[in-house]
Design an enzyme around this catalytic site. Structure first.
Site, PDB file in Angstrom:
ATOM      1  N   GLY A  46       0.878  -1.172   0.000  1.00 36.98           N
ATOM      2  CA  GLY A  46       0.000   0.000   0.000  1.00 36.98           C
ATOM      3  C   GLY A  46       0.904   1.207   0.000  1.00 36.98           C
ATOM      4  CD  GLU A  47       2.490   5.616  -0.667  1.00 35.98           C
ATOM      5  OE1 GLU A  47       2.197   5.057  -1.739  1.00 35.98           O
ATOM      6  OE2 GLU A  47       3.640   6.017  -0.405  1.00 35.98           O
ATOM      7  CB  SER A  48       5.424   2.653   3.761  1.00 36.32           C
ATOM      8  OG  SER A  48       6.122   3.604   2.985  1.00 36.32           O
ATOM      9  CB  CYS A  77       5.342  -3.897  -1.240  1.00 36.03           C
ATOM     10  SG  CYS A  77       5.852  -2.658  -2.449  1.00 36.03           S
ATOM     11  NE  ARG A 103       8.239   5.287   0.892  1.00 36.47           N
ATOM     12  CZ  ARG A 103       7.474   6.372   0.791  1.00 36.47           C
ATOM     13  NH1 ARG A 103       7.860   7.494   1.345  1.00 36.47           N
ATOM     14  NH2 ARG A 103       6.335   6.329   0.128  1.00 36.47           N
ATOM     15  CB  ILE A 135       3.523  -2.562  -7.465  1.00 35.89           C
ATOM     16  CG1 ILE A 135       2.999  -3.785  -8.221  1.00 35.89           C
ATOM     17  CG2 ILE A 135       2.693  -1.320  -7.803  1.00 35.89           C
ATOM     18  CD1 ILE A 135       1.629  -4.250  -7.782  1.00 35.89           C
ATOM     19  NE  ARG A 136       3.196   3.506  -6.705  1.00 35.45           N
ATOM     20  CZ  ARG A 136       2.180   2.925  -7.320  1.00 35.45           C
ATOM     21  NH1 ARG A 136       2.226   2.732  -8.633  1.00 35.45           N
ATOM     22  NH2 ARG A 136       1.121   2.564  -6.668  1.00 35.45           N
ATOM     23  CG  HIS A 172       2.888  -6.781  -4.203  1.00 38.08           C
ATOM     24  ND1 HIS A 172       2.135  -6.224  -3.194  1.00 38.08           N
ATOM     25  CD2 HIS A 172       3.670  -5.786  -4.677  1.00 38.08           C
ATOM     26  CE1 HIS A 172       2.430  -4.943  -3.062  1.00 38.08           C
ATOM     27  NE2 HIS A 172       3.363  -4.654  -3.958  1.00 38.08           N
ATOM     28  CD  GLU A 174       0.239  -9.113  -1.989  1.00 37.07           C
ATOM     29  OE1 GLU A 174       1.281  -9.788  -1.842  1.00 37.07           O
ATOM     30  OE2 GLU A 174       0.248  -7.868  -2.088  1.00 37.07           O
TER      31      GLU A 174
HETATM   32  N1  GLN Z   1       5.901   2.803  -2.873  1.00 36.19           N
HETATM   33  C1  GLN Z   1       5.140   2.375  -1.731  1.00 36.19           C
HETATM   34  C2  GLN Z   1       5.723   2.955  -0.437  1.00 36.19           C
HETATM   35  O1  GLN Z   1       6.753   3.507  -0.460  1.00 36.19           O
HETATM   36  C3  GLN Z   1       5.085   0.868  -1.628  1.00 36.19           C
HETATM   37  C4  GLN Z   1       4.346   0.302  -2.811  1.00 36.19           C
HETATM   38  C5  GLN Z   1       3.630  -0.992  -2.556  1.00 36.19           C
HETATM   39  O2  GLN Z   1       3.404  -1.379  -1.404  1.00 36.19           O
HETATM   40  N2  GLN Z   1       3.208  -1.626  -3.618  1.00 36.19           N
HETATM   41  O3  GLN Z   1       5.115   2.856   0.580  1.00 36.19           O
END
Ligand code: GLN
Length: 194
Positions: A46-48, A77, A103, A135-136, A172, A174
């Protein structure tokens, strides 16, 4: 056997789906009291920064640190970023594992990519590579001495690590049809993986 998935933000249902396919009871965790009776906890992607502020606002940082001293925890992630002791491009949140992460380590061109990973630790691996979905994603810039790297990209970048019952993956599992990482984590949660 019951495993929780931190459900403040991010990819929760996909983890619950994989647990269910393995015959493991999953539970969404939003409050500290919901950690009770769990053998393990997954911190999803998600977004940390978002998950980190929600954890702080809900007073859950201490509860998760306490849980991690007794039980298995796996961050995928963004979840891996939450677990790291050092974070470049962000700040440490739970500081559970002796890893330094960077990150968004793969830049714009490689925002998302897939790469097969050789992971010796996986049970019944039979030499099959694990589909790494990034993913990112963050990367592991340093691991250890107490954490050990479990998987690397072909260019040598570390993308998974383990420290006792703590597990971190930059990718990921999942989001793939492959259940082996979830099965591996369930073994850690049962205390069955050396
Ligand atoms: N770029 C996100 C972060 O820095 C992590 C991306 C992800 O969990 N798919 O939190």
């Amino acid at each position: 056997m019951r495993i929780g998935v931190l459900a403040l933000q991010g990819g929760v249902p996909e983890h619950l789906g994989h647990l269910e396919r393995l015959g493991i009871e999953g539970r969404r965790v939003r409050r500290a009291a919901e950690l009770e009776g769990l053998e393990g906890l997954i911190l999803p992607g998600g977004e940390s920064t978002a998950i980190g502020s929600l954890l702080a606002a809900d007073g859950m940082v201490a509860a998760l640190r306490d849980f991690s001293a007794r039980r298995a925890v796996w961050g995928t992630c963004a979840g891996m970023i939450l677990m790291a002791r050092e974070v470049s491009g962000g700040r440490p949140v739970l500081s559970l594992m002796d890893i330094a992460v960077e990150r968004n380590a793969f830049g714009r061109q490689l925002d998302s990519f897939e790469e097969p990973l050789a992971v010796d630790a996986l049970r019944g691996d039979g030499g099959q590579p694990f589909p790494g979905v990034f993913i990112r994603a963050p990367r592991i810039a340093r691991a250890g001495p107490s954490a050990r790297v479990l998987a690397k990209l072909a260019d040598g970048t570390a993308v998974a690590a383990r420290e006792g019952r703590l597990l971190a993956t930059a990718f990921h599992p999942e989001l793939t049809g492959d259940l082996r990482f979830h099965a591996y984590f369930a073994d850690l949660a049962r205390g069955e993986s050396p």
